[in-house]
Design a protein around this motif. Structure first.
Motif, PDB file in Angstrom:
ATOM      1  N   CYS A  33      -5.774  -9.371   8.884  1.00 36.84           N
ATOM      2  CA  CYS A  33      -6.079  -8.192   9.689  1.00 36.84           C
ATOM      3  C   CYS A  33      -5.917  -8.460  11.181  1.00 36.84           C
ATOM      4  CB  CYS A  33      -7.509  -7.725   9.400  1.00 36.84           C
ATOM      5  SG  CYS A  33      -7.744  -7.207   7.681  1.00 36.84           S
ATOM      6  N   THR A  65      -5.244   1.000   8.931  1.00 35.00           N
ATOM      7  CA  THR A  65      -4.200   0.240   9.603  1.00 35.00           C
ATOM      8  C   THR A  65      -4.650  -0.104  11.024  1.00 35.00           C
ATOM      9  OG1 THR A  65      -3.125   2.229  10.472  1.00 35.00           O
ATOM     10  CG2 THR A  65      -2.405   1.439   8.308  1.00 35.00           C
ATOM     11  N   ILE A  70       1.301   4.091   1.830  1.00 36.43           N
ATOM     12  CA  ILE A  70       0.835   4.514   3.151  1.00 36.43           C
ATOM     13  C   ILE A  70       1.096   6.002   3.341  1.00 36.43           C
ATOM     14  CG2 ILE A  70       1.086   4.175   5.628  1.00 36.43           C
ATOM     15  CD1 ILE A  70       1.917   1.323   5.072  1.00 36.43           C
ATOM     16  N   SER A  97      -7.536   1.283   2.966  1.00 34.61           N
ATOM     17  CA  SER A  97      -7.858   0.456   4.120  1.00 34.61           C
ATOM     18  C   SER A  97      -7.309   1.123   5.366  1.00 34.61           C
ATOM     19  CB  SER A  97      -7.263  -0.953   3.969  1.00 34.61           C
ATOM     20  OG  SER A  97      -5.853  -0.876   3.866  1.00 34.61           O
ATOM     21  N   THR A 107      -0.260  -2.643   8.676  1.00 32.92           N
ATOM     22  CA  THR A 107      -1.184  -3.250   7.729  1.00 32.92           C
ATOM     23  C   THR A 107      -0.577  -4.505   7.135  1.00 32.92           C
ATOM     24  OG1 THR A 107      -2.467  -2.908   5.689  1.00 32.92           O
ATOM     25  CG2 THR A 107      -0.320  -1.842   5.807  1.00 32.92           C
ATOM     26  N   THR A 108      -1.411  -5.492   6.886  1.00 31.72           N
ATOM     27  CA  THR A 108      -1.003  -6.685   6.152  1.00 31.72           C
ATOM     28  C   THR A 108      -1.567  -6.661   4.734  1.00 31.72           C
ATOM     29  OG1 THR A 108      -2.916  -7.925   6.963  1.00 31.72           O
ATOM     30  CG2 THR A 108      -0.884  -8.051   8.262  1.00 31.72           C
ATOM     31  N   ASN A 109      -2.100  -5.495   4.337  1.00 28.45           N
ATOM     32  CA  ASN A 109      -2.697  -5.341   3.003  1.00 28.45           C
ATOM     33  C   ASN A 109      -3.768  -6.388   2.738  1.00 28.45           C
ATOM     34  OD1 ASN A 109      -1.204  -3.025   1.934  1.00 28.45           O
ATOM     35  ND2 ASN A 109       0.581  -4.358   2.136  1.00 28.45           N
ATOM     36  N   ALA A 149      -2.374  -8.284  12.058  1.00 28.17           N
ATOM     37  CA  ALA A 149      -1.878  -6.911  12.098  1.00 28.17           C
ATOM     38  C   ALA A 149      -2.073  -6.305  13.485  1.00 28.17           C
ATOM     39  CB  ALA A 149      -2.586  -6.066  11.044  1.00 28.17           C
ATOM     40  N   SER A 204       0.849  -1.185   0.000  1.00 27.15           N
ATOM     41  CA  SER A 204       0.000   0.000   0.000  1.00 27.15           C
ATOM     42  C   SER A 204       0.884   1.235   0.000  1.00 27.15           C
ATOM     43  CB  SER A 204      -0.902   0.022   1.243  1.00 27.15           C
ATOM     44  OG  SER A 204      -1.784  -1.069   1.244  1.00 27.15           O
TER      45      SER A 204
END
Length: 583
Positions: free
Chosen positions: A177, A150, A14, A148, A171-173, A180, A12
């Motif tokens: 989740c 974080t 960020i 999304s 984030t784990t993209n 994360a 992402s």
């Protein structure tokens, strides 16, 4: 020709957004909508929540924030009724009339919603917002997401109830989740608690330097600059912008190399001193400055539990405090030499002069000594037997130290109330025998008697600091005039002395014979504890775990005879349990 890293997709881009004078629109009425609204408010955004059913249908937090005028809460149904077209036209018209919408967060698509938004409605909202270049996040529908959230944490600031400017997000993209959130917690746990306050202090210093003509990120946050490059010396002809740039480079070095704890605790005078004109970054000047900071460092006090006595029962934290952190150790008199021997010889060790009649004076002396040493910048370990807060007077010391400007760190220890019975082979709780555990002292404040608990068959009673007054304790338990149920004469009792140490001694008997049993055992071996209850015999031999069966009390005298032996009043066991010699 130089080569550079090859981009690998799936990440992402960020960013952190400043949302002053911008609006965030949240769709939904539940706790997730409240969470999104709170995050936007903390980013200084104006927040509008659109919930089906309006204010009465919103969760308690959203209702409260609306009543406090922190956000605007609208009824989705009212918007739809004001429109003559499709269901979502009212929302489209409302958004179209607004000129400052930064984000739209759709939360009523979350799994588990009582009245979830349909996929078709979420798709229409997404297409409409995209047509107006408004980023959208739609919960549990990644195909309708431009961004999304974080797993975020905001740190505590430099003042009570104030949150720092420092935030972290993980984030784990979309790949995990829940993981994360765990990674975020682990990162937060690794960072010192003062890190948020340190950021706020640096921010305050930067505000003393920056102006509209100077980019406030220069030299500090840019990945291009190098903090170790020399800071230009002050020139008589330098402009205000050049002076600010020079000072920002000095702040960058402070941020890079000073301890976070020092940054977090800087006074206003110290912050101004950082910017004083005589500062330079020559090695000699920097070394002298760091040495002066170390001299002025504030001391600290740790209340550390030493456990029941055996050195292997020290916690890792207690061992670290004694062997690596301590400048001064102020120890209670009952802490065994095996623990004190671990302390480096360079550390000053003082033993409390507590004896009957001098307890209060010795306590006051040790507390005053701790504050005096901490005021000299030393790390003071106030070493307690067992656990500091289990009849260790830790509470009194916490309040005393706090009143004198120090917030002590309390390091728990293994309490003899639990370890002592275990070393004697007694489970303080056991199915079928002991359902509750009560820990009390045998000596009240100033030597006064204490009100001991009444007899309860399913209870184990552990009495600390009462062995020297054993006859009085037994009399209080057996007194027919006492408040509550009287203890039966055949009640098992164990006296565990010097628990966990090589010269440990356990005397087991009944309330009827225990005074004579202890007298016959010879000189007492403090510290000692009393364990009173049917758990004392629960694991003896083949065990007896049917004490709580209906009618079991009729067999109590026979139960005790099987345990001690017919006509035997007590039993004494010396030394540690088998196997402890290797630990």
């Amino acid at each position: 020709m130089a080569t550079f890293p090859t981009p690998q997709g799936g990440a992402s881009f960020i960013l952190s957004f400043r949302l002053q004078s911008r609006t965030t629109v949240v769709l939904g009425s539940g706790s997730l909508a409240a969470s999104r609204a709170f995050s936007a408010l903390e980013a200084d955004s104006t927040v509008t929540v659109i919930a089906e059913g309006g204010l009465p249908a919103a969760c308690e937090e959203l209702q409260w924030r609306a009543q406090q005028n922190q956000l605007t809460l609208l009824d989705w149904n009212a918007l739809s009724q004001s429109s003559s077209g499709e269901e979502d036209d009212g929302f489209d018209s409302y958004i179209a009339a607004m000129k400052d919408v930064s984000f739209v967060c759709v939360t009523d698509t979350a799994r588990g919603e009582a009245r979830p938004r349909s996929r078709a409605s979420a798709a229409r909202i997404y297409r409409f917002c995209r047509s107006r270049n408004i980023p959208v996040n739609t919960t549990d529908m990644p195909e309708f997401c431009d961004f999304s959230f974080t797993a975020m944490h905001r740190f505590a600031g430099s003042a009570p109830d104030v949150r720092s400017a420092l935030q972290i997000g993980v984030t784990t993209n979309g790949k995990g989740c829940r993981l994360a959130s765990r990674v975020r917690r682990d990162i937060v746990g690794l960072l010192p608690k003062e890190v948020g306050a340190a950021v706020d202090k640096i921010s305050a210093i930067r505000r003393l330097v920056t102006s509209d003509s100077v980019e406030d990120e220069t030299y500090e946050d840019s990945g291009v600059s190098t903090p170790n490059r020399p800071v230009p010396s002050r020139s008589p002809t330098e402009t205000e912008a050049e002076a600010a740039t020079r000072r920002m480079k000095w702040i960058a070095q402070v941020s890079e190399y000073w301890p976070l704890s020092k940054l977090a605790s800087m006074s206003d005078e110290e912050m101004l001193d950082i910017l004083a004109e005589e500062h330079s970054t020559s090695p000699a000047a920097l070394s002298a400055l760091l040495q002066s900071l170390d001299v002025r460092r504030k001391g600290r006090i740790l209340l550390v539990g030493s456990g029941p006595g055996h050195p292997s029962l020290l916690t890792v934290a207690a061992h670290t405090a004694l062997t690596k952190l301590a400048d001064v150790v102020l120890s209670d008199k009952l802490v065994p030499s095996a623990v004190l021997d671990l302390i480096p010889q360079t550390v000053q060790v003082r033993i409390a002069k507590k004896f009957p009649g001098n307890s209060e004076g010795a306590q006051s002396e040790m507390m005053a000594a701790a504050v005096e040493a901490a005021n000299r910048g030393l790390t003071v370990i106030r070493l307690k037997q067992g656990d500091p807060v289990v009849y260790g007077r830790a509470g009194e010391e916490v309040l005393y130290f706090r009143a004198h400007g120090f917030e002590p760190v309390v390091v728990p220890g293994v309490s003899s109330a639990l370890a002592g019975p275990t070393f004697a082979g007694i489970p303080v709780t056991q199915r079928g025998v002991a359902e509750t555990l009560t820990v009390c002292t045998g000596v009240g404040r100033g030597g006064k008697d204490v009100q001991l608990p009444a007899y309860a068959r399913a209870r184990t009673l552990v009495v600390l600091m009462g062995v020297a007054r054993l006859p009085q304790v037994v009399a209080a338990l057996r007194d027919p005039a006492r408040v509550g149920v009287v203890y039966p004469p055949c009640m098992p009792i164990a006296i565990v002395e010097r628990a966990s140490m090589p010269d440990q001694r356990v005397v087991v008997s009944t309330l009827r014979d225990v005074v004579a049993a202890l007298d016959s055992a010879g000189e007492q071996r403090p510290p000692g504890i009393m364990v009173i209850g049917w758990s004392v015999l629960a694991l003896w031999g083949t065990g007896d775990i049917e004490v709580l069966e209906d009618g079991a009390e009729k067999d109590d005298e026979a139960r005790v005879a099987r345990w001690l032996g017919q006509g035997v009043g007590w039993r004494v066991k010396e030394g540690l349990p088998d196997g402890w010699g290797d630990l």
